[in-house]
Design a protein around this motif. Sequence first.
Motif, PDB file in Angstrom:
ATOM      1  N   SER A 253     -40.930 -45.015 -49.836  1.00 32.15           N
ATOM      2  CA  SER A 253     -42.161 -43.874 -49.896  1.00 32.15           C
ATOM      3  C   SER A 253     -41.739 -44.122 -47.580  1.00 32.15           C
ATOM      4  O   SER A 253     -43.054 -44.279 -46.847  1.00 32.15           O
ATOM      5  CB  SER A 253     -43.856 -44.844 -50.192  1.00 32.15           C
ATOM      6  OG  SER A 253     -43.476 -45.099 -51.484  1.00 32.15           O
TER       7      SER A 253
ATOM      8  N   LYS B 111     -39.244 -34.522 -46.270  1.00 35.68           N
ATOM      9  CA  LYS B 111     -39.158 -36.422 -45.678  1.00 35.68           C
ATOM     10  C   LYS B 111     -37.820 -36.592 -45.466  1.00 35.68           C
ATOM     11  O   LYS B 111     -37.854 -38.026 -44.444  1.00 35.68           O
ATOM     12  CB  LYS B 111     -38.777 -36.880 -47.714  1.00 35.68           C
ATOM     13  CG  LYS B 111     -39.592 -36.054 -48.553  1.00 35.68           C
ATOM     14  CD  LYS B 111     -41.586 -37.029 -48.235  1.00 35.68           C
ATOM     15  CE  LYS B 111     -42.242 -37.168 -49.472  1.00 35.68           C
ATOM     16  NZ  LYS B 111     -43.309 -37.228 -49.371  1.00 35.68           N
TER      17      LYS B 111
ATOM     18  N   HIS C 158     -38.501 -36.414 -55.042  1.00 32.63           N
ATOM     19  CA  HIS C 158     -39.209 -37.839 -54.639  1.00 32.63           C
ATOM     20  C   HIS C 158     -40.534 -36.807 -54.360  1.00 32.63           C
ATOM     21  O   HIS C 158     -41.132 -37.784 -54.240  1.00 32.63           O
ATOM     22  CB  HIS C 158     -38.265 -38.961 -53.705  1.00 32.63           C
ATOM     23  CG  HIS C 158     -37.490 -39.900 -54.494  1.00 32.63           C
ATOM     24  ND1 HIS C 158     -36.834 -39.122 -54.964  1.00 32.63           N
ATOM     25  CD2 HIS C 158     -37.827 -41.256 -54.312  1.00 32.63           C
ATOM     26  CE1 HIS C 158     -35.578 -40.459 -55.288  1.00 32.63           C
ATOM     27  NE2 HIS C 158     -36.214 -41.948 -55.227  1.00 32.63           N
TER      28      HIS C 158
END
Length: 406
Positions: free
Chosen positions: A155, A245, A182
């Motif tokens: 994460s 991300k 994800h």
Amino acid sequence: LALLETPGILQIAISIGDLESCEEWLGNYDLIITSNEKMDSLLRHGARWIREISLVIVDEIHMLNDVSRGPTLEVVITRLRGMANPQIIALSATIRNAEEISDWLSANIVKSNYRPVKLKCGVFYPFELYFDGISQEFPEGDSEVVLCKDTLERSKQALFFVSTRKSAEALSEKLAKTVAQHISDDEKKKLGKLSNGILRALSSPTKQCRRLANAVKHGAAFHHAGLVAGQRKIVEDAFREGTIKIVTATPTLAYGVNLPAWRVFVRDAKRYSGYGSAFIPVLEMQQMFGRAGRPRYDKEGEAIIISKGKHEARELWERYIDGEPEPIYSKLAIESQLRMHLLALIASEVINSKMQVEQFFSRTFFAHQYGDIDEVMKKLDKILAELKAYKFITIGKSGFISDEFI
């Protein structure tokens, strides 16, 4: 232009961009934030408030070593010292010859090893990640994809540094397939809006716009100097918010940007230099490392060089993790830069005679390092003769210099 007015405390102004003017309104503010190039423009236009400056904070002073931007920074500092004689605070995390720069600035050195976020530096080679005394094994596969997946499963977010714009775009597209696995449904909706914003940044989207928009739609992005300001802002803001991300970037993102990258990966330790492929400077590598583990975002960070094998990994470790950054050298000695800044000083009427040429350049970091102003003047005399031959300037018998364009 951006203004922050706080009655009774500080009046702050930010001045950036290409607008060419003296911007006298800036004189009404206590703190002015600007780029080296913008400050150079303000000096050339003769803003009167500059003489009232009492403090100059120069962030990233090691940019003196940069071929394209270093000479401008050096001339700006030299002019400010001559006009206002301000206190100067020069900041950097990567300077080897700090004593030499402090001597030039007549400054005291303050050194600190404190870093608010712990940073671990390591090397990855198929298929092991090695830090000092610690190693972690990884499953076999494409190195970038394996490392990207491991980061996302924790994460966390990451920056991948590569050497070219083309590589940044291609790697972003490749990693977007992994990132897409994800992201949540809510994030998909946000990313869809961001993707549309990327396309609308130009009236007619280019192939590059569409490539970026498609990567952003899946939670990844690329970042380089070829993007328009609006696109860069979308990418940076979305990365800070955690919606994007993974960002792949050229080294332009290594300087002065605070992003929540827990990991920084440097894939390309070499770059084409005009004479073949060469290792990038240790100083530049350390600047990229410094983007990992930023205050407010993480309690620790990891900076990792990606290697093709164990032998290369050992070489990269010795060069970049055990090695020291290169000394900073003035780039004002480069003839094209010296010619441009000398002509600008004449055109701005800062310099009107050969005596003033010598007086000004004797105060530069170039002259300080060279140590022989007579040799420096030989270079400058040669350039003055060229400018005269090109009919850019005239030089009188008494040594008076004037600009032919005025």
